[in-house]
Design an enzyme around this catalytic site. Structure first.
Site, PDB file in Angstrom:
ATOM      1  CG  ASN A  81     -31.617  67.489  35.222  1.00 45.24           C
ATOM      2  OD1 ASN A  81     -31.265  68.553  34.449  1.00 45.24           O
ATOM      3  ND2 ASN A  81     -31.073  66.845  34.897  1.00 45.24           N
ATOM      4  CE1 TYR A 133     -15.897  74.098  36.743  1.00 47.47           C
ATOM      5  CE2 TYR A 133     -15.960  74.576  39.186  1.00 47.47           C
ATOM      6  CZ  TYR A 133     -16.409  74.148  38.016  1.00 47.47           C
ATOM      7  OH  TYR A 133     -17.590  73.458  38.112  1.00 47.47           O
ATOM      8  N   GLY A 134     -15.441  78.025  36.859  1.00 46.35           N
ATOM      9  CA  GLY A 134     -16.361  78.890  37.541  1.00 46.35           C
ATOM     10  C   GLY A 134     -16.601  78.817  38.963  1.00 46.35           C
ATOM     11  N   GLY A 135     -16.511  77.786  39.646  1.00 47.97           N
ATOM     12  CA  GLY A 135     -16.814  77.587  41.024  1.00 47.97           C
ATOM     13  C   GLY A 135     -15.804  78.198  41.994  1.00 47.97           C
ATOM     14  NE  ARG A 146     -18.086  73.407  43.687  1.00 47.25           N
ATOM     15  CZ  ARG A 146     -17.854  72.310  44.703  1.00 47.25           C
ATOM     16  NH1 ARG A 146     -17.174  72.135  45.732  1.00 47.25           N
ATOM     17  NH2 ARG A 146     -18.823  71.249  44.761  1.00 47.25           N
ATOM     18  CG  ASN A 169     -37.875  63.327  40.078  1.00 48.09           C
ATOM     19  OD1 ASN A 169     -37.896  62.088  40.466  1.00 48.09           O
ATOM     20  ND2 ASN A 169     -36.545  63.974  39.971  1.00 48.09           N
ATOM     21  CG  HIS A 183     -25.366  74.046  47.369  1.00 54.81           C
ATOM     22  ND1 HIS A 183     -24.694  73.077  47.464  1.00 54.81           N
ATOM     23  CD2 HIS A 183     -25.349  74.610  46.242  1.00 54.81           C
ATOM     24  CE1 HIS A 183     -24.341  72.771  46.132  1.00 54.81           C
ATOM     25  NE2 HIS A 183     -24.548  73.795  45.330  1.00 54.81           N
ATOM     26  CE  LYS A 217     -21.561  76.286  43.835  1.00 54.63           C
ATOM     27  NZ  LYS A 217     -22.908  75.934  44.166  1.00 54.63           N
ATOM     28  CG  ASP A 251     -25.874  76.322  42.537  1.00 54.98           C
ATOM     29  OD1 ASP A 251     -26.092  75.127  42.774  1.00 54.98           O
ATOM     30  OD2 ASP A 251     -24.736  76.870  42.549  1.00 54.98           O
ATOM     31  CB  SER A 260     -21.921  69.935  43.342  1.00 56.61           C
ATOM     32  OG  SER A 260     -21.596  70.864  44.308  1.00 56.61           O
ATOM     33  CB  ALA A 261     -23.090  67.100  39.819  1.00 61.77           C
ATOM     34  CB  CYS A 262     -27.018  65.371  43.276  1.00 63.11           C
ATOM     35  SG  CYS A 262     -25.890  64.597  44.113  1.00 63.11           S
ATOM     36  CE  LYS A 309     -28.580  73.066  44.188  1.00 69.64           C
ATOM     37  NZ  LYS A 309     -27.035  72.589  44.108  1.00 69.64           N
ATOM     38  CE1 TYR A 358     -32.464  63.661  34.767  1.00 70.63           C
ATOM     39  CE2 TYR A 358     -33.179  61.345  34.257  1.00 70.63           C
ATOM     40  CZ  TYR A 358     -32.284  62.210  34.297  1.00 70.63           C
ATOM     41  OH  TYR A 358     -30.870  61.730  34.458  1.00 70.63           O
ATOM     42  NE  ARG A 409     -20.333  72.443  36.230  1.00 72.06           N
ATOM     43  CZ  ARG A 409     -20.806  72.515  37.520  1.00 72.06           C
ATOM     44  NH1 ARG A 409     -21.796  73.412  37.615  1.00 72.06           N
ATOM     45  NH2 ARG A 409     -20.512  71.829  38.566  1.00 72.06           N
TER      46      ARG A 409
HETATM   47  C1  OXD Z   1     -21.443  73.325  42.296  1.00 78.15           C
HETATM   48  C2  OXD Z   1     -22.181  74.116  41.387  1.00 78.15           C
HETATM   49  O1  OXD Z   1     -20.322  72.703  42.305  1.00 78.15           O
HETATM   50  O2  OXD Z   1     -23.205  74.768  41.580  1.00 78.15           O
HETATM   51  O3  OXD Z   1     -22.204  73.034  43.108  1.00 78.15           O
HETATM   52  O4  OXD Z   1     -21.288  74.501  40.262  1.00 78.15           O
HETATM   53 MN    MN Z   2     -23.910  74.067  43.267  1.00 78.01          MN
END
Ligand code: OXD
Ligand code: MN
Length: 590
Positions: free
Chosen positions: A253, A196-198, A68, A492, A225, A205, A274, A247-249, A251, A489, A365
């Site tokens: 998993n 790109y997807g986002g 993004r 949690n 989100h 988004k 998401d 993003s990428a933290c 979610k 993982y 992705r």
């Molecule tokens: C982001 C996604 O960037 O979900 O938050 O792709």
């Molecule tokens: Mn996201």
């Protein structure tokens, strides 16, 4: 016959972009075959091993179009203050002029695909409809996974004007001519110059967060989100939770976790990974649907140890973007769990060796249908959604935030969300690993002034008869040696179990200046190899770290001037007072 609003809009879009032909997508299998063939003909996609990965594709994007682009994303409101200090702003007329010039003739020699789609289960009253006109077959193929697209959406639109139009062209992929513009008043999206997807899957988004957040405020619901998961406890009861992480933290998993406490009867079910759309239902609970029907997840770091459910899902019907590929034509990425094989081809299509950096792009992705996950909840398409009992905020913080804490009440919980911060990741272009404030993980996705967004949260709390309890977690705290203190993982679930116990009025906790923190004994730690000291450190609230963090969030809040709700200021002062009392008593004790 009078043309429908959809026909008028498509005609207008075609007049501007001048495609060779216009194809209206019905979502059928035959059509999908044709779209995939088109995608392969474009030359940047290939099929994968039909035996091990049937109906799977690898797509390589332009190397300058891999994430993004927040600096090129705009909210176009007549008044700049309505977009607020955290969004890029353009005047709607100026944006139409600027992007209109880029769209003019952009689809010459190309096909314009008109993709009607529903965000949310087709029969849900919470769902909404969009239409994306795009010149990218890759986008169409992805939209077919990520939304209910084609005939089903067309039938819902009929002759009505009740849809969010989105015009998309990959343009010439030059970042200097790339813009992702949102028109909240018109509920319109224009995106040019990126595949790109986002930026390009406009249902995600752009609609489900930026435009939907505006609709949600106007109409009294919430577009967040957030992942949605169900935690099953012994006896079979399922408690649903929404969790917001940048993003990428992790979610995806967390939403698909294989629980480390499965043999004790605790199991996680996935509703969404998401985005959550939530409305107050007649039972007084906030009910959530997942507007998406697929997962657009980050591949690197995903393997049998971190997310076995998604690994099982990725064996068929999946589009991989910017991963590496083995000589056997199987997708590969760092963290997949096998060493890089000889002859590996990297995400740029070159033969890889370690001097070339990561073989898969860090933001590579997969796009996979949600139903393919073994963890998918039997309720994931329930038209009425699932009742949410807890909200969980979280970020990637090496210091400051303890493993988990609970807010004192809704207002304090809104403050906890508003003061969220996280180290940046590869999901957006820019520096990685820098701490930035990211309220409710919505910084890049709130379609209006964030001060008004905080106000909306505060008001919703007053209106929900049974509001979710609000928690904050941090899986990423590090010890003095720089290593993560918590295994994360599937482990949690131990934290989710404490959250569930708090929701049910059990679960022991100690009051700290920042909120309720679990007593060590209240966490189920059996079977986990973790030192007493690590747990102490994970649960520690260090007033000095918090004072620094408060100074930082104060600076962030100053951007909003008088528009910031008084309640946020009040909570800030209260926390500051509690910390100084704690600091004083700690130094007396010394
Ligand atoms: C982001 C996604 O960037 O979900 O938050 O792709
Ligand atoms: Mn996201």
């Amino acid at each position: 016959m009078v043309a429908t609003p959809l026909e008028n809009w498509v005609e207008e879009a075609a007049r501007l972009t001048k495609p060779d032909q216009v194809v209206c997508c019905d979502g059928s299998d035959d059509e999908n075959e044709r779209i995939l063939e088109e995608m392969l003909r474009d030359g940047d996609s290939e099929t994968l091993n039909e035996k091990t990965h049937p109906n799977c594709y690898l797509h390589r994007s332009s190397p300058n179009d891999v994430a993004r682009t927040e600096h090129l994303t705009f909210i176009c409101t007549p008044e700049q203050d309505d977009a607020g200090p955290t969004n890029n702003w353009m005047d709607p007329g100026a944006a139409k002029h600027k992007l209109g010039a880029l769209f003019d003739g952009a689809m010459r020699g190309r096909t314009m695909y008109v993709v009607p789609y529903i965000m949310g289960p087709a029969n849900s009253p919470i769902s909404k409809v969009g239409v994306e006109a795009t010149d990218s077959p890759y986008v169409v193929a992805n939209m077919r996974i990520m939304s209910r697209m084609g005939k089903v959406a067309m039938e819902r639109i009929g002759a009505s004007a009740d849809f969010v139009p989105g015009l998309h062209s990959i343009g010439d992929l030059d970042p200097l001519r790339r813009y992702i513009a949102h028109f909240p008043e018109e509920k319109l999206i224009w995106s040019v110059g990126s595949g790109y997807g986002g930026n390009a899957l406009l249902g995600k988004k752009c609609f489900a967060l930026r435009i939907a957040s505006v609709m949600a405020r106007e109409q009294g619901w919430m577009a967040e989100h957030m992942l949605i998961l169900g935690l099953e406890s012994p006896g079979g009861k399922v408690t649903y939770m929404g969790a917001a992480f940048p993003s990428a933290c992790g979610k995806t998993n967390l939403a698909m976790m294989v629980s480390a406490l499965q043999d004790q009867g605790y199991r996680v079910w996935t509703v969404g990974d998401d985005i959550a759309w939530m409305k107050i239902a007649d039972d007084g609970y906030l009910h959530a649907i997942n507007p998406e029907s697929g997962f657009f997840g980050v591949a690197p770091g995903t393997g049998m140890l971190t997310n076995p459910n998604v690994m099982a899902a990725l064996r068929k019907n999946t589009i991989f973007t910017n991963t590496a590929v083995t000589p056997e034509r199987e997708p590969w990425w760092e963290g997949i769990g096998t060493p890089p094989p000889a002859g590996l081809i990297n995400w740029k299509g070159e033969t890889w060796d370690s001097s070339k950096g990561p073989a898969a792009h860090p933001n590579a992705r997969y796009t996979v249908p949600a139903w393919q996950s073994p963890s998918i909840s039997p309720k994931w398409e329930a038209p009425e959604g699932v009742p949410i009992s807890a909200f969980i905020f979280g970020g990637r913080r090496a210091r400051v935030a303890p493993l988990v804490y609970e807010s004192f009440d809704w207002q304090h919980g809104v403050f906890v969300g508003a003061t969220m911060a996280s180290e940046t990741t590869a999901a957006a272009t820019g520096n990685v690993g820098v701490v930035r404030r990211d309220p409710m993980a919505m910084l890049p996705f709130c379609g209006y002034n964030m001060a008004d967004y905080f106000r909306h949260w505060l008001e919703m709390g007053k209106r929900i008869p049974h509001p979710p309890k609000i928690f904050h977690v941090n899986w990423f705290r590090r010890g003095a040696d720089g290593n993560f203190l918590w295994p994360g993982y599937g482990e949690n679930v131990r934290v989710l179990k404490w959250i569930l116990e708090r929701v049910e009025g059990r679960g022991d906790a100690e009051e700290s200046p920042v909120g309720f923190v679990p007593r060590r004994k209240a966490l189920t730690l059996d079977g986990l190899k973790i030192s007493h000291e690590a747990i102490e450190e994970l649960l520690r609230v260090n007033p000095e770290d918090w004072e620094d963090d408060l100074a930082d969030s104060k600076q962030f809040f100053q951007k909003f001037g008088n528009r910031l709700p008084e309640e946020i200021r009040e909570e800030h002062e209260k926390l500051s007072r509690r910390l100084s009392t704690e600091g004083a008593s700690a130094s007396m004790a010394r």
